[in-house]
Design a protein around this motif. Sequence first.
Motif, PDB file in Angstrom:
ATOM      1  N   SER A 170      52.350  34.691  45.498  1.00  0.00           N
ATOM      2  CA  SER A 170      51.647  33.818  44.558  1.00  0.00           C
ATOM      3  C   SER A 170      51.043  34.577  43.385  1.00  0.00           C
ATOM      4  O   SER A 170      50.848  34.007  42.310  1.00  0.00           O
ATOM      5  CB  SER A 170      50.558  33.031  45.286  1.00  0.00           C
ATOM      6  N   VAL A 171      50.721  35.862  43.557  1.00  0.00           N
ATOM      7  CA  VAL A 171      50.230  36.652  42.421  1.00  0.00           C
ATOM      8  C   VAL A 171      51.359  36.836  41.406  1.00  0.00           C
ATOM      9  O   VAL A 171      51.153  36.711  40.196  1.00  0.00           O
ATOM     10  CB  VAL A 171      49.680  38.010  42.891  1.00  0.00           C
ATOM     11  N   GLN A 175      49.356  32.412  40.331  1.00  0.00           N
ATOM     12  CA  GLN A 175      48.287  31.591  40.880  1.00  0.00           C
ATOM     13  C   GLN A 175      46.938  32.157  40.492  1.00  0.00           C
ATOM     14  O   GLN A 175      46.710  33.356  40.524  1.00  0.00           O
ATOM     15  CB  GLN A 175      48.392  31.512  42.405  1.00  0.00           C
ATOM     16  N   GLY A 176      46.010  31.270  40.126  1.00  0.00           N
ATOM     17  CA  GLY A 176      44.704  31.676  39.622  1.00  0.00           C
ATOM     18  C   GLY A 176      44.588  31.477  38.128  1.00  0.00           C
ATOM     19  O   GLY A 176      43.486  31.408  37.579  1.00  0.00           O
ATOM     20  N   SER A 183      51.886  33.750  34.533  1.00  0.00           N
ATOM     21  CA  SER A 183      51.997  34.994  35.291  1.00  0.00           C
ATOM     22  C   SER A 183      52.214  36.163  34.341  1.00  0.00           C
ATOM     23  O   SER A 183      52.591  35.988  33.178  1.00  0.00           O
ATOM     24  CB  SER A 183      53.158  34.912  36.272  1.00  0.00           C
ATOM     25  N   ASN A 208      54.679  31.225  46.704  1.00  0.00           N
ATOM     26  CA  ASN A 208      53.340  31.225  47.291  1.00  0.00           C
ATOM     27  C   ASN A 208      53.401  31.432  48.801  1.00  0.00           C
ATOM     28  O   ASN A 208      54.214  30.830  49.491  1.00  0.00           O
ATOM     29  CB  ASN A 208      52.640  29.893  47.000  1.00  0.00           C
ATOM     30  N   HIS A 337      43.757  36.708  43.876  1.00  0.00           N
ATOM     31  CA  HIS A 337      44.546  36.403  42.693  1.00  0.00           C
ATOM     32  C   HIS A 337      43.765  36.766  41.436  1.00  0.00           C
ATOM     33  O   HIS A 337      42.536  36.844  41.456  1.00  0.00           O
ATOM     34  CB  HIS A 337      44.924  34.917  42.647  1.00  0.00           C
ATOM     35  N   TYR A 343      46.041  38.515  34.360  1.00  0.00           N
ATOM     36  CA  TYR A 343      47.488  38.395  34.145  1.00  0.00           C
ATOM     37  C   TYR A 343      47.875  38.920  32.762  1.00  0.00           C
ATOM     38  O   TYR A 343      48.933  39.530  32.601  1.00  0.00           O
ATOM     39  CB  TYR A 343      47.931  36.944  34.323  1.00  0.00           C
TER      40      TYR A 343
END
Length: 360
Positions: A170-171, A175-176, A183, A208, A337, A343
């Motif tokens: 998910s990173v 995500q976040g 991303s 994820n 995250h 990011y």
Amino acid sequence: MPGDFDWVRLIYRSVEVGSIVLTSAGIAVNDGMTAYPGYTGAFVPVTFGGAAKGTIPARIAASVPSILVSDWIPITSLARLDGGSLPLLIARTYVQTPDGSGAGTGYSYNTRISTGALSGPLWKQINATVDGVGTPASFTSTAVSANGLLAGIQVMSRKNACTVSFAGDSVQAGQGSTLGVASAGYLACASISKSVFPVVYSGDAATNGASPATYWQIFSNNVSVIKPKVAFYQVSSINEAVTTQAIQDKHYSYAMRFLQDCYDNNVIPVLQTCWPQNRGSTPNDALRKGLNDRIRALATTSTTSMPILVCDVDAAVSDPAAPYQYLAAYNSGDNSHMNDAGYAAASVVVQATMLQAIYL
């Protein structure tokens, strides 16, 4: 004049137990964000092996999706008239039911796609519920759905064009982020992509909750079909943190399998160091850092025929005073995250490595 893209194909994926029939799909281009949602222009039909319908097979395993790739569809991008610089594509897909059961109310999935810039979130699913007809009359719902079958796109152009694939958890998927799909990989592609050289992000293997064994398997299954020029691989995941030597060795072995998949398919491989895993224990973090050191050392073995590039995202976002965690300014708040600033910081090193790989 050639466009930024002149052909497009769509990539779908599913983790449903049963197969899913796509009753119809279409794509369109427009010259600005103001026409979406509510776009009323013509759509070019998308075909699958020459047929109007396509079937996404049942999942390969519980966390390993199956994929379906459409035919290459001729469609030429339009110049932006709303101040944006990169081309826009609109995709619509209709399925009888999202779980493939074939009964009940159908769904149409509308996706606004910017092939480079974040002038709108990349995969914003607009979900309109309709009553089981083959070609829905209305695709103008503005309700945002977290679900969607469309996993990516690829483009070809009379100019040069490049697809970059990302495998990870998910990173890796962003995500976040509060900007939609923002991303590090997508931001890097958006920054590099230019009218003279379109660069398209494909997060086809960024999943994820996945461990390295899962997202490596997804990449391995898909690489011969998607055929990216460059592929990034996240060497470890907090979903299976490096807490023992055996786990470190296992993650390293999957990185080796990723390299072999790339060489077998003429893809330039990039290994990403392990993100901070916020375990807080010196012995555990020593193992994580040990894995990163093993990955960094691989760059010294790179050759012209078997290149190995290393993207040191860990050095870009970890806290020097406590390397097992993100810098506070980059933490989304859940410790696992990053936020948009994180990011963006990671995308700088991803972009630099991506440019190196593209021009090998």
